[in-house]
Design a protein around this motif. Sequence first.
Motif, PDB file in Angstrom:
ATOM      1  N   UNK A   1       0.832  -1.204   0.000  1.00  0.00           N
ATOM      2  CA  UNK A   1       0.000   0.000   0.000  1.00  0.00           C
ATOM      3  C   UNK A   1       0.868   1.256   0.000  1.00  0.00           C
ATOM      4  N   UNK A   2       1.928   1.257   0.798  1.00  0.00           N
ATOM      5  CA  UNK A   2       2.840   2.394   0.802  1.00  0.00           C
ATOM      6  C   UNK A   2       3.522   2.537  -0.557  1.00  0.00           C
ATOM      7  N   UNK A   3       3.822   1.417  -1.187  1.00  0.00           N
ATOM      8  CA  UNK A   3       4.437   1.458  -2.517  1.00  0.00           C
ATOM      9  C   UNK A   3       3.498   2.127  -3.520  1.00  0.00           C
ATOM     10  N   UNK A   4       2.212   1.832  -3.407  1.00  0.00           N
ATOM     11  CA  UNK A   4       1.249   2.463  -4.310  1.00  0.00           C
ATOM     12  C   UNK A   4       1.204   3.972  -4.091  1.00  0.00           C
ATOM     13  N   UNK A   5       1.260   4.397  -2.826  1.00  0.00           N
ATOM     14  CA  UNK A   5       1.279   5.829  -2.547  1.00  0.00           C
ATOM     15  C   UNK A   5       2.532   6.484  -3.120  1.00  0.00           C
ATOM     16  N   UNK A   6       3.662   5.786  -3.018  1.00  0.00           N
ATOM     17  CA  UNK A   6       4.908   6.329  -3.574  1.00  0.00           C
ATOM     18  C   UNK A   6       4.816   6.426  -5.095  1.00  0.00           C
ATOM     19  N   UNK A   7       4.205   5.432  -5.731  1.00  0.00           N
ATOM     20  CA  UNK A   7       4.049   5.466  -7.184  1.00  0.00           C
ATOM     21  C   UNK A   7       3.220   6.675  -7.606  1.00  0.00           C
ATOM     22  N   UNK A   8       2.136   6.945  -6.885  1.00  0.00           N
ATOM     23  CA  UNK A   8       1.321   8.112  -7.214  1.00  0.00           C
ATOM     24  C   UNK A   8       2.125   9.406  -7.054  1.00  0.00           C
ATOM     25  N   UNK A   9       2.904   9.472  -5.985  1.00  0.00           N
ATOM     26  CA  UNK A   9       3.727  10.662  -5.782  1.00  0.00           C
ATOM     27  C   UNK A   9       4.780  10.808  -6.881  1.00  0.00           C
ATOM     28  N   UNK A  10       5.380   9.696  -7.268  1.00  0.00           N
ATOM     29  CA  UNK A  10       6.390   9.732  -8.334  1.00  0.00           C
ATOM     30  C   UNK A  10       5.769  10.184  -9.649  1.00  0.00           C
TER      31      UNK A  10
END
Length: 819
Positions: free
Chosen positions: A471-480
């Motif tokens: 889930x944190x990885x998905x948030x990072x992807x959106x930020x990237x």
Amino acid sequence: MSDLAASLDPHEPDATAPVPRSPETSVAPPGRAGPTRGRVELRVHGVSGGQAEELLDVEPAMRVGGDRLAGFFRWRREPDTETVPGVRREIFAWGNLTSGSSSRAFWLLLLPFMLVNVAYWMRPGRMDRAPAGVRRLANNSYGAGVRLLALSLTVLIALAAAGVGMDLVAWQCASGLGEACVRARPWLAFLGSPSSPLSAPGPALVVGAVLPVAVVVVLWRLSRRTAADYEVVSGSVPPRPTAAAPLSHAEFWRNSETMARLRSAHISVALGTIAASLLLPALRHDLAPAVDGVPGGPGPWIAGTVLSALLAAVTAASTLSVLVPGADPRWNARADRICRLLRDTTLVLGLAVVAYALWPRPGWTASGRLPGDGAVLNTLFAVQVALVLVTLVAALVLFASDRAHDGTAMLGLAGPATAALGALLGGGFSAALVYQSSLLLSGCGSMATPEVDCLPLSVPTAYSWLQLAFALEAAIVLAVVAVLALKLRRDTRAHLSGVTEDYARSVRDRRTWTIAHARAVGRMTEVLPSVLGALLLPVVALGALALYSVLSRDLAADPAAAATAVSSASGEVREVAQGAVSGLIGVGSLLGGAALVALVWIGRSAYRDRPTRQAVGALWDVGTFWPRVAHPLAPPSYAERAVPQLSARVALMCREGTDVVLSGHSQGSVLAAATVWQLPTDCLGRIALLTHGSPLDRLYARYFPAYFGPGPFADLRERVSAWHNLWRVTDAIAGPVRTRAPSGEPGPPVTVEQAEPLPDPRSYDAPPGEARRPEILGHSYYTGDPAYAGTLRRVLRAMEEAEAPRGDAVGGCPPSSGA
């Protein structure tokens, strides 16, 4: 005419219909009145492939104006099938090695295996110096760490399948809940009904073990079948190996023996893991009535203890066997026999464990989770973290020992980063598989708030942490993505002045912005190291947690409980924090399951949709280029089949007195370079290289510095009569190729011809006779650019000039009966 236009629509980026030749490109090369010897332009296509007829441009009509949607056509004449008069065109189509049947879309599920295998080849440092001392230790440690990490992923997938079949279905539902499980899931009556002979824990676990064993057997069978399909017969004339070019060694693309022994080791350890999961619950029950820690009298526990000792010894030996280096064929042959013996021994021990688990045990009941499952997972994740740290330290040492870094990405840490990302994906996919299976089997909408008809099933807590990381990885992807969008907009503005200057425009209109945007997109590849570093942030957090759990021997029950334990706020705030963490875990599980489905969907779409095929293939073809020397169950290496085939064909042409221009687009340029390194020495005088849209320097030299870079490229340049490289600023994959100065000429790296990029688009306004402006081509359609024919002409002239001092008798290749 619309049907004819549709039939001419190419499916391969560099196979557009030829444009009318200018007088410059239609004149035969000077120095010859006619073709006295055979000359061949051998094209090697890039990502996505195409039909042979389209790649050869041999349709009955050719486009002379317009574009693919609406154009002007005429009947093709025989000279129209030649880029340069007198030069025969030939194509090497290798697209079916990576696409072909749509069932190969399921190879995308093996993405974690592929990433770890690629990480093995991403070690920093040059290979033209013999490793010694600390550098030798770091080099060996790097390879050993990646191979053990690859083995841990095989164990992880076996544990995930066992977690579904043995833990959730057999142990917790069928044996643990019994009639309640049968009422909720009638299809499990054969396993959970009290009247069924399979309802006891032992027989139920044996039935549940069918699923993980089937997964391992499928991987085993797939690896063996692809190895047979991709295996080639080695030639009798070896190339000229040099220390500066590791890909010039004759056995580089002949990996069957190394992969065979690694496959046996992986299968042995995977089956041993499943057998241990079956053995441990029964042995634990047999040892339960012990008095002062010693069972009273003989019993099945003796056989269980002996089996556990033998299984541990065989598994340990199989694990150590992956560390055997593969450089010496004699070691490979001996290790292969040993690994096959260990694999067969594991099979025999597995059958003995099945018999031991089926032994009648009155009063044996199942409760809670499968014994030992959580502890094994925690230990496995801690081992993975340790292995990533080993590869990281080894990469730093190798990078520091190489004084000429030549633009190595991420200070040499791209390999450990890729390995860590592969481990994270493997863990996330495993967690999603087990967690979603528990939800489907239990009927619960949420594991945190069971419903009335919900079966009380649970999964190891380690999976909860992995889902939270997803889930944190998905948030990072959106930020990237947001950051990249802002950077793209800023870079587009920065390119506006260059566009107006190059095309002599005084007014910026929509066309100017479009070209500037294409140039900005073409430079976005440079941010890849930063993106990869951002995606690794959850890995760092998981690694710290795993190390803490090992050192303190204490792990929080789940992330939600951990959030409550460390919070010093009021009760309401704690409840909110616990609910938020639980929600993130659920989101991570859904994302992991969606990612598995999306990979299959993307893979199947890639065989029907050209843009999807190009986007996926650009990354997939890089990953499957390298031999499977770290993970034998990864998708097969197409280069193991393509490079020997190309080498044999070019060598035959050479012996027949034919000059060959290897023309490689995109990934085809990498195959062409690898082919030149594999050619026999006596045929190198007739070979020239023409690369276009090539990732040789921009991607391969930066991320695989031990095998590509200015040093190897200088060696490659000496093996060919000429080498020209075409690229565009709008191309996100290609770039100029740097090579070292010629021997005896000190100085910085020089650029292979052509140093300047091709204009893209070719003109700002519509050319004479056309109503539309030329489109921006980016990575595609290099062979349709008028500059391609002119460059091919210059390459042929350079080949003639190189042959002139020797004469045909001296410079030609003598006939040979060798293969």
